[in-house]
Design a protein around this motif. Structure first.
Motif, PDB file in Angstrom:
ATOM      1  N   PRO A 156      30.936  35.132  39.502  1.00  0.00           N
ATOM      2  CA  PRO A 156      31.497  36.302  38.899  1.00  0.00           C
ATOM      3  C   PRO A 156      33.105  36.330  39.602  1.00  0.00           C
ATOM      4  O   PRO A 156      33.777  36.926  38.764  1.00  0.00           O
ATOM      5  N   LEU A 157      33.332  35.595  40.421  1.00  0.00           N
ATOM      6  CA  LEU A 157      34.574  35.592  41.133  1.00  0.00           C
ATOM      7  C   LEU A 157      35.166  34.320  41.140  1.00  0.00           C
ATOM      8  O   LEU A 157      34.729  33.529  41.800  1.00  0.00           O
ATOM      9  N   SER A 158      36.059  34.133  40.373  1.00  0.00           N
ATOM     10  CA  SER A 158      37.084  32.972  40.253  1.00  0.00           C
ATOM     11  C   SER A 158      37.361  32.263  41.821  1.00  0.00           C
ATOM     12  O   SER A 158      37.280  31.016  41.807  1.00  0.00           O
ATOM     13  N   THR A 233      32.733  42.776  53.709  1.00  0.00           N
ATOM     14  CA  THR A 233      31.583  42.315  52.794  1.00  0.00           C
ATOM     15  C   THR A 233      32.222  41.206  51.775  1.00  0.00           C
ATOM     16  O   THR A 233      31.522  40.458  51.299  1.00  0.00           O
ATOM     17  N   CYS A 234      33.083  41.714  51.123  1.00  0.00           N
ATOM     18  CA  CYS A 234      33.722  40.955  49.629  1.00  0.00           C
ATOM     19  C   CYS A 234      34.803  40.219  49.873  1.00  0.00           C
ATOM     20  O   CYS A 234      35.056  39.177  49.256  1.00  0.00           O
ATOM     21  N   CYS A 235      35.845  40.416  50.841  1.00  0.00           N
ATOM     22  CA  CYS A 235      37.099  39.854  50.874  1.00  0.00           C
ATOM     23  C   CYS A 235      37.507  38.884  51.915  1.00  0.00           C
ATOM     24  O   CYS A 235      38.493  38.182  51.768  1.00  0.00           O
ATOM     25  N   VAL A 236      36.415  38.718  52.730  1.00  0.00           N
ATOM     26  CA  VAL A 236      36.950  37.702  53.911  1.00  0.00           C
ATOM     27  C   VAL A 236      36.674  36.333  53.477  1.00  0.00           C
ATOM     28  O   VAL A 236      36.099  35.975  52.432  1.00  0.00           O
ATOM     29  N   GLN A 239      33.950  34.496  51.439  1.00  0.00           N
ATOM     30  CA  GLN A 239      33.601  35.198  50.194  1.00  0.00           C
ATOM     31  C   GLN A 239      34.574  35.048  49.223  1.00  0.00           C
ATOM     32  O   GLN A 239      34.311  34.995  48.024  1.00  0.00           O
ATOM     33  N   CYS A 240      35.863  35.008  49.682  1.00  0.00           N
ATOM     34  CA  CYS A 240      36.842  34.848  48.555  1.00  0.00           C
ATOM     35  C   CYS A 240      38.133  34.236  49.290  1.00  0.00           C
ATOM     36  O   CYS A 240      38.498  34.483  50.453  1.00  0.00           O
ATOM     37  N   LEU A 241      38.955  33.416  48.611  1.00  0.00           N
ATOM     38  CA  LEU A 241      39.661  32.600  49.087  1.00  0.00           C
ATOM     39  C   LEU A 241      41.267  33.286  49.058  1.00  0.00           C
ATOM     40  O   LEU A 241      42.096  32.539  49.396  1.00  0.00           O
ATOM     41  N   LYS A 242      41.169  34.193  48.263  1.00  0.00           N
ATOM     42  CA  LYS A 242      42.718  35.037  48.231  1.00  0.00           C
ATOM     43  C   LYS A 242      42.804  35.653  49.690  1.00  0.00           C
ATOM     44  O   LYS A 242      41.934  35.984  50.342  1.00  0.00           O
ATOM     45  N   ARG A 243      44.218  35.817  50.071  1.00  0.00           N
ATOM     46  CA  ARG A 243      44.503  36.473  51.321  1.00  0.00           C
ATOM     47  C   ARG A 243      44.845  37.962  50.887  1.00  0.00           C
ATOM     48  O   ARG A 243      45.754  38.360  50.187  1.00  0.00           O
ATOM     49  N   GLN A 245      46.104  41.346  50.438  1.00  0.00           N
ATOM     50  CA  GLN A 245      47.410  41.947  50.918  1.00  0.00           C
ATOM     51  C   GLN A 245      47.291  43.545  50.848  1.00  0.00           C
ATOM     52  O   GLN A 245      48.390  44.145  51.119  1.00  0.00           O
ATOM     53  N   TRP A 246      46.273  44.074  49.943  1.00  0.00           N
ATOM     54  CA  TRP A 246      46.277  45.561  49.688  1.00  0.00           C
ATOM     55  C   TRP A 246      45.360  45.951  51.013  1.00  0.00           C
ATOM     56  O   TRP A 246      44.747  45.446  51.715  1.00  0.00           O
ATOM     57  N   ASP A 247      45.745  47.262  51.366  1.00  0.00           N
ATOM     58  CA  ASP A 247      45.103  47.909  52.428  1.00  0.00           C
ATOM     59  C   ASP A 247      44.634  49.521  51.824  1.00  0.00           C
ATOM     60  O   ASP A 247      44.549  49.448  50.505  1.00  0.00           O
ATOM     61  N   PRO A 264      47.863  35.070  47.488  1.00  0.00           N
ATOM     62  CA  PRO A 264      47.522  36.681  47.893  1.00  0.00           C
ATOM     63  C   PRO A 264      46.586  37.247  46.794  1.00  0.00           C
ATOM     64  O   PRO A 264      46.656  36.816  45.642  1.00  0.00           O
ATOM     65  N   CYS A 265      46.063  38.270  47.445  1.00  0.00           N
ATOM     66  CA  CYS A 265      45.422  39.253  46.538  1.00  0.00           C
ATOM     67  C   CYS A 265      46.076  40.563  46.375  1.00  0.00           C
ATOM     68  O   CYS A 265      46.302  41.189  47.644  1.00  0.00           O
ATOM     69  N   ARG A 266      46.623  41.023  45.280  1.00  0.00           N
ATOM     70  CA  ARG A 266      47.485  42.177  45.194  1.00  0.00           C
ATOM     71  C   ARG A 266      46.729  43.333  44.875  1.00  0.00           C
ATOM     72  O   ARG A 266      47.494  44.450  44.996  1.00  0.00           O
ATOM     73  N   GLU A 267      45.440  43.274  44.530  1.00  0.00           N
ATOM     74  CA  GLU A 267      44.900  44.615  44.416  1.00  0.00           C
ATOM     75  C   GLU A 267      43.369  44.501  44.215  1.00  0.00           C
ATOM     76  O   GLU A 267      42.832  43.408  44.316  1.00  0.00           O
ATOM     77  N   PRO A 268      42.509  45.448  44.535  1.00  0.00           N
ATOM     78  CA  PRO A 268      41.171  45.340  44.567  1.00  0.00           C
ATOM     79  C   PRO A 268      40.830  44.908  43.130  1.00  0.00           C
ATOM     80  O   PRO A 268      41.175  45.338  42.382  1.00  0.00           O
ATOM     81  N   CYS A 269      40.078  43.988  43.068  1.00  0.00           N
ATOM     82  CA  CYS A 269      39.384  43.127  41.989  1.00  0.00           C
ATOM     83  C   CYS A 269      38.437  44.057  41.259  1.00  0.00           C
ATOM     84  O   CYS A 269      37.692  44.684  41.979  1.00  0.00           O
ATOM     85  N   SER A 270      37.816  43.711  40.071  1.00  0.00           N
ATOM     86  CA  SER A 270      37.054  44.221  39.417  1.00  0.00           C
ATOM     87  C   SER A 270      35.453  44.214  40.180  1.00  0.00           C
ATOM     88  O   SER A 270      34.765  45.217  40.209  1.00  0.00           O
ATOM     89  N   LEU A 271      35.529  42.968  40.663  1.00  0.00           N
ATOM     90  CA  LEU A 271      34.282  42.833  41.447  1.00  0.00           C
ATOM     91  C   LEU A 271      33.982  43.749  42.706  1.00  0.00           C
ATOM     92  O   LEU A 271      32.995  44.389  42.989  1.00  0.00           O
ATOM     93  N   PHE A 272      35.195  43.997  43.455  1.00  0.00           N
ATOM     94  CA  PHE A 272      35.297  44.557  44.490  1.00  0.00           C
ATOM     95  C   PHE A 272      34.890  46.227  44.178  1.00  0.00           C
ATOM     96  O   PHE A 272      34.141  46.797  44.678  1.00  0.00           O
ATOM     97  N   VAL A 273      35.436  46.597  42.791  1.00  0.00           N
ATOM     98  CA  VAL A 273      35.487  48.105  42.598  1.00  0.00           C
ATOM     99  C   VAL A 273      33.993  48.420  42.225  1.00  0.00           C
ATOM    100  O   VAL A 273      33.312  49.243  42.399  1.00  0.00           O
TER     101      VAL A 273
HETATM  102  S1  SF4 Z   1      39.532  42.453  45.961  1.00  0.00           S
HETATM  103 FE1  SF4 Z   1      40.949  40.548  46.335  1.00  0.00          FE
HETATM  104  S2  SF4 Z   1      40.313  39.474  48.095  1.00  0.00           S
HETATM  105 FE2  SF4 Z   1      38.646  41.011  47.668  1.00  0.00          FE
HETATM  106  S3  SF4 Z   1      37.126  39.861  46.673  1.00  0.00           S
HETATM  107 FE3  SF4 Z   1      38.647  40.697  45.162  1.00  0.00          FE
HETATM  108  S4  SF4 Z   1      39.944  38.923  44.677  1.00  0.00           S
HETATM  109 FE4  SF4 Z   1      38.900  38.599  46.672  1.00  0.00          FE
END
Ligand code: SF4
Length: 353
Positions: A156-158, A233-236, A239-243, A245-247, A264-273
């Motif tokens: 589900p997460l590219s 849980t999701c972004c380290v 689990q995900c190779l993007k860095r 950058q959002w807080d 970089p990851c520029r915003e919370p993705c749909s999987l995160f939401v």
């Molecule tokens: S929000 Fe960004 S860093 Fe976190 S899981 Fe989604 S794509 Fe990866």
């Protein structure tokens, strides 16, 4: 270098050429040509002779300015692959045997082809030494190729570190290379480039949460502690190779590692939401106290099982390794001993029911 490349250089001299250490200028019939350590004032025949002696400067100029063309994300990415900050001669030497970079779980290699044209190969980093790979040439095919992981599960997460192995694109030009990477890791090249240019537009969590509607509106109720747990849980990196950058917002950093990824990851993705929505629901439950009868080893075993599931290690645990708490036989034995009627230690979840 070929004849059209040299003709193009001569024709460009009147506008001036400055590229990767090559400098050419023309004033009427007079030409001035310069490379590191050498400078010559000459006529057109002299310029052509000089170019014949230093062909890589000409083919390099032609490749980047005419073949790759306009500067932008693609240009920057291709330059990054061959570490274009190096002198041209050094670069050509390295390219003759091939240079490689890692992009997520991709291995991108560049070699020098005819007349300075670069050829690119793309595959999984773990397949670098593999001899029997399925070969592809159509960038679009990558979309299907990476839908499932090596165990046949949907991804589900590219950018999850579950890219399947066993395939390669052995011979791509620069344009198709970037298209293929874009099918595998969408928008990563573009966002990487924006970040390098200081133009990455980051959307922090609170702002992203405000934009949610319908069933996702509740994600704005996530406390900062829950948000940090969700990011962990999701972004380290595991689990995900993007860095990330959002807080939480512009002023409030999350106390969670951002990751070491190249892009970089520029915003919370749909999987995160989606995950955040579930975490909000879970967080609404009242805490209760339960009393369980477990041996110390059983308590530790439950912790080991949670750990193994959370880290996706259950498949690595051998059936014969009964020292592992998350071993299948150990888990079955624990269930038989402590959950005979399906509830841990015979303790009802809702004793009032
Ligand atoms: S929000 Fe960004 S860093 Fe976190 S899981 Fe989604 S794509 Fe990866």
């Amino acid at each position: 270098m070929n004849a059209p490349q040299l003709d193009a250089l001569v024709a460009s001299a009147s506008q001036g050429v400055e590229f990767d250490g090559l400098s050419v200028a023309a004033d009427s019939e007079e030409y001035r040509v310069e490379i590191p350590g050498e400078r010559l004032e000459t006529d057109e025949a002299g310029l052509r002779a000089f170019a014949e002696e230093n062909p890589w400067y000409v083919s390099n100029w032609y490749y980047w300015t005419r073949t790759v063309g306009s500067e932008g994300a693609r240009y920057a990415f291709l330059r990054w692959i061959e570490d274009a900050g190096r002198p041209v001669g050094e670069r050509y030497e390295a390219l003759s045997t091939g240079v490689s970079r890692t992009w997520g779980q991709l291995r991108v290699s560049a070699t020098i082809g005819e007349d300075g044209k670069r050829r690119y190969a793309l595959g999984h980093v773990d397949d670098a030494e593999s001899a029997s790979l399925d070969t592809y040439s159509d960038p679009l095919a990558a979309r299907e190729l990476v839908k499932l992981d090596d165990r046949g599960r949907y991804r589900p997460l590219s950018t999850a570190p579950t890219l399947p192995t066993g395939w390669e694109y052995p011979n791509l030009d620069g344009e198709d290379l970037v298209r293929t990477v874009d099918f595998i890791y969408p928008a990563t090249v573009e966002n990487w480039h924006r970040e390098r240019e200081g133009e990455l537009d980051v959307t922090h969590f609170r702002e992203a949460a405000e934009r949610q509607s319908g069933i996702y509106e509740i994600v704005s109720q996530l406390s900062v502690e829950e948000l940090e747990a969700a990011a962990e849980t999701c972004c380290v990196d595991s689990q995900c190779l993007k860095r990330r950058q959002w807080d939480e917002d512009e002023e409030t950093d999350l106390d969670v590692p951002r990751g070491d990824g190249e892009f970089p990851c520029r915003e919370p993705c749909s999987l995160f939401v989606t995950a955040a929505r579930k975490f909000v629901t879970l967080g609404r439950e009242e805490m209760r106290s339960y009393e369980f009868e477990l041996t110390p080893t059983e308590k530790e075993q439950i912790e080991e099982i949670i750990d193994a599931v959370a880290e996706g290690r259950t498949d690595e645990i051998r059936e014969a390794d009964l020292n592992e708490g998350a071993n299948r036989y150990r888990a079955r034995y624990l269930r038989a001993r402590r959950m005979p009627d399906g509830e841990l230690s015979g303790t009802s979840t809702y004793p009032e029911d």
